[in-house]
Design an enzyme around this catalytic site. Structure first.
Site, PDB file in Angstrom:
ATOM      1  N   PRO A 120       0.813  -1.311   0.058  1.00 12.73           N
ATOM      2  CA  PRO A 120      -0.065   0.041   0.005  1.00 12.73           C
ATOM      3  C   PRO A 120       0.751   1.372   0.056  1.00 12.73           C
ATOM      4  O   PRO A 120       1.894   1.368   0.940  1.00 12.73           O
ATOM      5  CB  PRO A 120      -0.780   0.067   1.246  1.00 12.73           C
TER       6      PRO A 120
ATOM      7  N   VAL B 142       0.210   5.280  -0.124  1.00 12.94           N
ATOM      8  CA  VAL B 142      -0.739   6.669  -0.053  1.00 12.94           C
ATOM      9  C   VAL B 142      -0.731   7.348  -1.388  1.00 12.94           C
ATOM     10  O   VAL B 142       0.255   7.794  -1.701  1.00 12.94           O
ATOM     11  CB  VAL B 142      -0.230   7.293   1.047  1.00 12.94           C
TER      12      VAL B 142
ATOM     13  N   GLN C 194      -6.536  -1.881   2.174  1.00  8.14           N
ATOM     14  CA  GLN C 194      -6.111  -1.337   3.557  1.00  8.14           C
ATOM     15  C   GLN C 194      -6.664  -0.214   3.991  1.00  8.14           C
ATOM     16  O   GLN C 194      -6.864   0.747   3.634  1.00  8.14           O
ATOM     17  CB  GLN C 194      -4.453  -1.132   3.358  1.00  8.14           C
TER      18      GLN C 194
ATOM     19  N   CYS D 271       1.886   2.817   9.746  1.00  7.50           N
ATOM     20  CA  CYS D 271       2.268   3.948   9.131  1.00  7.50           C
ATOM     21  C   CYS D 271       3.006   4.989  10.290  1.00  7.50           C
ATOM     22  O   CYS D 271       2.652   5.257  11.390  1.00  7.50           O
ATOM     23  CB  CYS D 271       0.965   4.664   8.831  1.00  7.50           C
TER      24      CYS D 271
ATOM     25  N   ASN E   4       8.298  -7.272   4.604  1.00  7.20           N
ATOM     26  CA  ASN E   4       8.280  -5.909   3.724  1.00  7.20           C
ATOM     27  C   ASN E   4       9.851  -5.358   4.228  1.00  7.20           C
ATOM     28  O   ASN E   4      10.068  -5.021   5.503  1.00  7.20           O
ATOM     29  CB  ASN E   4       6.999  -5.040   4.433  1.00  7.20           C
ATOM     30  N   GLY E   5      10.204  -4.618   3.224  1.00  5.17           N
ATOM     31  CA  GLY E   5      11.502  -3.502   3.356  1.00  5.17           C
ATOM     32  C   GLY E   5      12.615  -4.245   2.547  1.00  5.17           C
ATOM     33  O   GLY E   5      13.114  -5.058   2.552  1.00  5.17           O
TER      34      GLY E   5
END
Length: 342
Positions: A41, A43, A95, A124, A224-225
């Site tokens: 996701p 933004v 999400q 977030c 994730n990363g």
């Protein structure tokens, strides 16, 4: 490519297919002896044209941008602005950022006719989100997170996929406990961003933290990363033992990374323009996507010039003057990877 519809039009549900359920996708990837390829996701940026684009380059599961559950349930305009979809937009995860079980459950209920799962954002790091009690703030309130997961399952059905995206704590035992309690609450899988809230994206991701979570839960885990190429996607999966790998910043600049491209091929740029014109995309996002994708194609001066463009037509004229930019129906459209300058 299929007509788009806004999720606010709740009269036309889009039937979901069993093979698009995330747990079925994890099983399929496991059978193919590889991690699930996931586009995270982002933004504003992971909207319908971008989701269609990454799917065309081997991405298995795609997320919407993070949406505010309270606004989503309260305002038709927010639903219009945040989420448009079509029959080809699958598998897809919606999400949400939320801090109220009832509101998240309502948002999930509105979403499920159009998506294959919903995800609760607990990662977030932005200060406004933390001050609102959402995003990474939730990493300090596992009871509330568990209640939200349970509320969605109770309202929408246990077979509906619910996942949680988390960060790690300085004390990793807290992260393990958090993941275990999320699992006990009924979450179908968990995504672990291997950085603390205070860490910058330039700092290396903590793969050992992700590995520790994987070793202590029985539900699928997504890492994730720092996934920027297909090769290091597989390295991350091999080291941590996870079931899937999510890319966000990497796939934003190279939407073809899960197809094995180390840099964005020209075919990707042509497809993105086509999807954006077909489905619609705000000009600022259209320009930003292209600028990111062409970072290694354009000189610094060219990128500055491109970013000065005002409007989609001006951007397309700029590209046509300098490159062979094919349109749908023209020979080689969306399949020629090499950049051809004029």
């Amino acid at each position: 490519m299929g007509d788009t519809c806004s999720i606010v039009n709740e009269y036309v549900a889009l039937p979901r297919r069993p093979e698009d359920h995330p747990l079925a996708l994890f099983e399929k990837a496991k059978h193919e002896k590889r991690p699930l390829y996931v586009s995270g996701p982002m933004v504003r940026y992971s909207k319908l044209p971008f989701r269609a684009l990454v799917r065309s380059f081997n991405t298995d599961l795609v997320y919407t941008p993070m949406m505010l559950a309270k606004e989503f349930t309260s305002h038709a305009f927010a639903r219009h602005a945040d989420f448009s979809t079509n029959l080809q937009d699958r598998p897809v995860i919606a999400q949400f950022a939320a801090k109220d079980p009832l509101i998240l459950a309502r948002a999930a209920e509105l979403s499920f006719p159009y998506v294959d799962g919903i995800d609760l954002n607990c990662g977030c790091p932005q200060s406004w989100a933390v001050q609102e009690g959402i995003g990474a703030h939730l990493m300090h309130d596992i009871q509330l997170v568990s209640e939200m997961v349970k509320a969605v399952k109770a309202r929408c059905g246990v077979s509906r996929c619910v996942s949680v995206k988390i960060r790690v704590h300085a004390d990793l035992s807290r992260t393990v406990d958090f993941a275990r309690q999320v699992e006990s609450a009924g979450a179908d899988y968990v995504t672990v961003h291997g950085r603390r809230r205070s860490q910058r994206s330039s700092e290396p991701v903590n793969l050992d933290a992700i590995k520790l979570v994987k070793e202590n839960v029985s539900i699928p885990v997504v890492a994730n990363g720092d996934a920027t190429t297909l090769a290091n996607t597989h390295e991350i999966a091999a080291y941590t033992g996870v079931d899937g790998v999510m890319s966000a910043r990497g796939i934003l600049s190279n939407p073809a990374l899960f197809a094995g491209y180390d840099t964005t091929p020209w075919s990707c740029i042509e497809r993105f323009i086509d999807y954006a014109l077909e489905y619609g995309l705000h000009f600022a996002l259209f320009q930003h996507h292209l600028s990111d994708m062409m970072e290694r194609i354009l000189t610094r001066q060219e990128r500055k010039s491109f970013n000065e463009g005002r409007g989609v037509a001006a951007c397309l004229d700029w590209l046509d003057e300098r490159f062979v930019l094919r349109r749908r129906g023209e020979e080689g459209f969306g399949v020629v990877d090499e950049v051809v300058r004029r």
